[in-house]
Every structure is written in C-alpha cells, then in structure tokens.
Write an enzyme that holds these catalytic residues in place. Structure first.
Site, PDB file in Angstrom:
ATOM      1  N   ILE A 158      23.292  44.159  37.161  1.00 10.05           N
ATOM      2  CA  ILE A 158      23.793  43.682  38.450  1.00 10.05           C
ATOM      3  C   ILE A 158      23.932  44.842  39.430  1.00 10.05           C
ATOM      4  CG2 ILE A 158      25.724  42.561  39.636  1.00 10.05           C
ATOM      5  CD1 ILE A 158      26.282  41.101  36.942  1.00 10.05           C
ATOM      6  N   ASP A 177      29.043  55.201  36.182  1.00  9.53           N
ATOM      7  CA  ASP A 177      28.774  54.507  34.923  1.00  9.53           C
ATOM      8  C   ASP A 177      28.543  55.564  33.853  1.00  9.53           C
ATOM      9  OD1 ASP A 177      27.779  53.081  32.723  1.00  9.53           O
ATOM     10  OD2 ASP A 177      26.943  51.528  34.018  1.00  9.53           O
ATOM     11  N   THR A 233      33.062  41.020  41.849  1.00  7.36           N
ATOM     12  CA  THR A 233      32.348  39.891  41.250  1.00  7.36           C
ATOM     13  C   THR A 233      32.258  40.090  39.733  1.00  7.36           C
ATOM     14  OG1 THR A 233      30.242  40.997  41.734  1.00  7.36           O
ATOM     15  CG2 THR A 233      30.993  39.328  43.299  1.00  7.36           C
ATOM     16  N   ALA A 234      33.138  40.949  39.193  1.00  9.23           N
ATOM     17  CA  ALA A 234      33.133  41.232  37.764  1.00  9.23           C
ATOM     18  C   ALA A 234      34.264  40.456  37.083  1.00  9.23           C
ATOM     19  CB  ALA A 234      33.250  42.736  37.529  1.00  9.23           C
ATOM     20  N   ARG A 235      35.347  41.143  36.733  1.00 10.94           N
ATOM     21  CA  ARG A 235      36.466  40.503  36.050  1.00 10.94           C
ATOM     22  C   ARG A 235      37.759  40.738  36.822  1.00 10.94           C
ATOM     23  NH1 ARG A 235      33.187  37.896  34.069  1.00 10.94           N
ATOM     24  NH2 ARG A 235      32.740  37.489  31.866  1.00 10.94           N
ATOM     25  N   ASP A 259      35.665  37.195  43.621  1.00 10.56           N
ATOM     26  CA  ASP A 259      35.085  36.058  42.916  1.00 10.56           C
ATOM     27  C   ASP A 259      35.701  35.902  41.526  1.00 10.56           C
ATOM     28  OD1 ASP A 259      33.180  33.876  42.741  1.00 10.56           O
ATOM     29  OD2 ASP A 259      32.090  35.105  41.287  1.00 10.56           O
ATOM     30  N   GLU A 264      42.644  32.708  35.494  1.00 12.89           N
ATOM     31  CA  GLU A 264      41.710  31.664  35.900  1.00 12.89           C
ATOM     32  C   GLU A 264      41.897  30.444  35.005  1.00 12.89           C
ATOM     33  OE1 GLU A 264      37.760  33.281  35.960  1.00 12.89           O
ATOM     34  OE2 GLU A 264      38.233  34.729  37.535  1.00 12.89           O
ATOM     35  N   HIS A 283      34.918  32.193  41.032  1.00 15.87           N
ATOM     36  CA  HIS A 283      34.129  32.777  39.947  1.00 15.87           C
ATOM     37  C   HIS A 283      32.792  32.049  39.774  1.00 15.87           C
ATOM     38  CE1 HIS A 283      34.738  35.425  36.145  1.00 15.87           C
ATOM     39  NE2 HIS A 283      33.499  35.508  36.609  1.00 15.87           N
ATOM     40  N   ILE A 284      32.079  31.927  40.905  1.00 17.12           N
ATOM     41  CA  ILE A 284      30.797  31.204  40.879  1.00 17.12           C
ATOM     42  C   ILE A 284      29.617  32.111  41.225  1.00 17.12           C
ATOM     43  CG2 ILE A 284      31.654  28.863  41.251  1.00 17.12           C
ATOM     44  CD1 ILE A 284      30.466  31.100  44.126  1.00 17.12           C
ATOM     45  N   GLY A 285      29.848  33.434  41.178  1.00 15.11           N
ATOM     46  CA  GLY A 285      28.759  34.345  41.505  1.00 15.11           C
ATOM     47  C   GLY A 285      27.517  34.114  40.671  1.00 15.11           C
TER      48      GLY A 285
END
Length: 314
Positions: A158, A177, A233-235, A259, A264, A283-285
């Site tokens: 991603i 990373d 858009t991760a966690r 997201d 949740e 959370h719909i990415g």
C-alpha cells in the site's frame, strides 16, 4: 461433491465469500458464521464443525476458539491485517496464520489519496458551507500538495502505491519501514523522528503491534509541523484518539482523515463526531468489488496451500 465426501470444513467469519473463492474451496464444506460473530459464536461453531481452516473476515480468533477443535490447521485472513488473530497462540499450537498480502493494496491506496485530497482541499467543509448558502471563494485557501513532503509509516504494497502517486504530484516522499529493502526513485528512507518533524502529510500504512500501539500520541503530535495532515487507513490502535482530538481542536493539525478507529464498529456518540476538521469513513478503504474478489481468492488460496502441503507430507 456431497457434504459427506468433502475434505473438511472451512469456517468463514462472515456471511459470504466471492464466488471465485468459493470455487477454489469447492472440495471443502463452507460454514458461514454471520455478519458479526462473537467469540462465543465462533467457539460454538468450531466445537460443532471442527473446521480444518478458518477464513477471518470479521471478529477475532482467540486461543479459546483454537482449542475448541483439534482439526484446525490454518487461519487465513480475508485481507492483510492479522492483528485480530492471536498469532502467538496459533504458533504455539502449530496452526499456520496467513494473510492475503497486497490483495486490497490498490483500493486502500486510492482511499488514502481520497482522504488526503479531502483534507488538503477541505472538500467536506466547503460542501457543507455551499449547502448552507455560503460562497467562500474570497476567504478560503486550500493546501497545494506539489512541493510538500509526505511521510509514509510503512512501505509495503500500500505504501509503495501511495508513494508512486505522491511522486507524480511532485511531492517529496519520506518513508519509515525497518523491513524495507530499498526504495524506488523519488522516495527516501528516514527514521520516525524525521517523518514527524518534516511531513506536511503523515500517512499510516503499517500493521498494529504491541510495540507501535498509540505511536501517534501527544508527544509525536507535538513534534509534527503546525498545520500538518494525518491520514490513517491502517489500524485505529496506532492513534491515541484523545491526543489527536486535542491536536485538531487546537489547530496544531490542519486536518485528519481516519478510516480506522480504536474501537470498531464506530459507535455514536463518539468524541470525533464533534471535531470539524476530521473526515471519517467506516474502515472501507479496502472495500471495493475488485478487492473483495482479490481478498477472497487470496485467503482461499492460502488455505489450500497449507492444507495441500500437509496432505502431501502425510
């Protein structure tokens, strides 16, 4: 093939799988747990059906569920994040844990940019103002992204797609990373402190672990640029939501696009609902038709790979 002739049961923690994934698993009996299975639901189904595999769409897989049957050989995530699976417990029991790596990368990367653009251009806020009858052309100033710095926490499938778009926009790209082997032209690896200090847009693309929970907190937010944008858009557990709310309300951050959330489903009333400069999505990415197929077939293929390898050894 009749149910009696099937090779075993695959329990799916959801209501369906893509037809292409169902076809891959045609030699197995599929049992669906429903839209919002609880631990007790999955415990009961595991005890009843003794699945050889579990495909995880919703809910979590705990050691109690693993211990409910002795047939379980593989837990396969319908997606990339395996934080809802007790991987240590699985390892202790000799159960393989697999993820459909990269299956939803195009969808999540696109949604990341949808949130970045919406934050930078105040799309939601301007739409609301227009509907109220205002015309803010003389007072509004959007953020131009060309020449700005985007920091990516995580540089997997991603993150690399997000970076490619950033480079095409003329942005400077920094990535953190510890597992990255290298970067394409236009992307520079850096440490987290550098990302916090230099990013105009900070975007999260890493898995959630015990070590990085609340990596976005009051201290890290204080190190960020005034007027920066945060996108997740991760966690949800990567972000201390109360600290983020304070940074948004004070103007430290220009905006945030979220997201994913600490808890949740997102349940109203929630403190984030009253924050004007945050954009929320449920959370719909990774939820597109193409990603649905790719995640389903990836998860199904992972199940077959593990089971067939064990059958070959036997």
């Amino acid at each position: 093939m009749s149910a009696a002739a099937k090779k075993g049961v695959v329990l799916v923690t959801g209501v369906d799988l893509a037809p292409q994934a169902v076809d891959i698993l045609r030699d197995y009996e599929l049992v669906f747990a429903g839209a919002k299975p609880t631990e007790d639901d999955l415990l009961k189904l595991s005890t009843q059906h003794q699945p050889v595999a579990i495909i995880v769409r919703y809910g979590g897989i705990t050691s109690r569920i693993m211990d409910a049957n002795k047939a379980l050989r593989v837990i396969s995530k319908h997606g990339t994040g395996i934080d809802t699976i007790d991987s240590r417990a699985a390892q202790e029991r000799g159960i393989a844990v697999k993820a459909a790596a990269g299956a939803n990368a195009p969808a999540v990367a696109e949604h990341t940019w949808a949130l970045v653009f919406a934050c930078a251009k105040n799309v939601v806020g301007l739409d609301a103002r227009m509907r109220e009858g205002h015309w803010d052309k003389s007072t509004h100033k959007s953020l131009e992204l060309q020449g700005r710095t985007v920091g990516l926490v995580g540089f997997g499938a991603i993150g690399r797609r997000v970076a490619a778009t950033a480079v095409s926009l003329g942005m400077r790209v920094l990535a953190y990373d510890p597992y990255a082997k290298g970067t394409p032209p236009g992307v520079q690896l850096a440490d987290l402190d550098t990302l916090f200090a230099q990013s105009d847009v900070l975007s999260l693309h890493c898995p959630l672990t015990a070590e990085n929970r609340h990596m976005i907190n009051a201290a890290s937010l204080a190190r960020m640029k005034d007027g920066a944008i945060l996108v997740n858009t991760a966690r949800g557990g990567l972000v201390d939501e109360q600290a983020l709310i304070s940074a948004l309300n004070s103007g430290k951050l220009r905006a945030a696009g979220l997201d994913s959330f600490e808890k949740e489903p997102f349940a109203a009333p929630h403190p984030l609902q009253g924050v004007r400069n945050v954009i929320l999505s449920p959370h719909i990415g990774g939820v597109t038709e193409d990603a649905y197929i790719a995640m389903g077939t990836g998860a199904a293929a992972n199940v077959l790979t593990v089971l067939e390898a064990e059958q070959a050894i036997a």
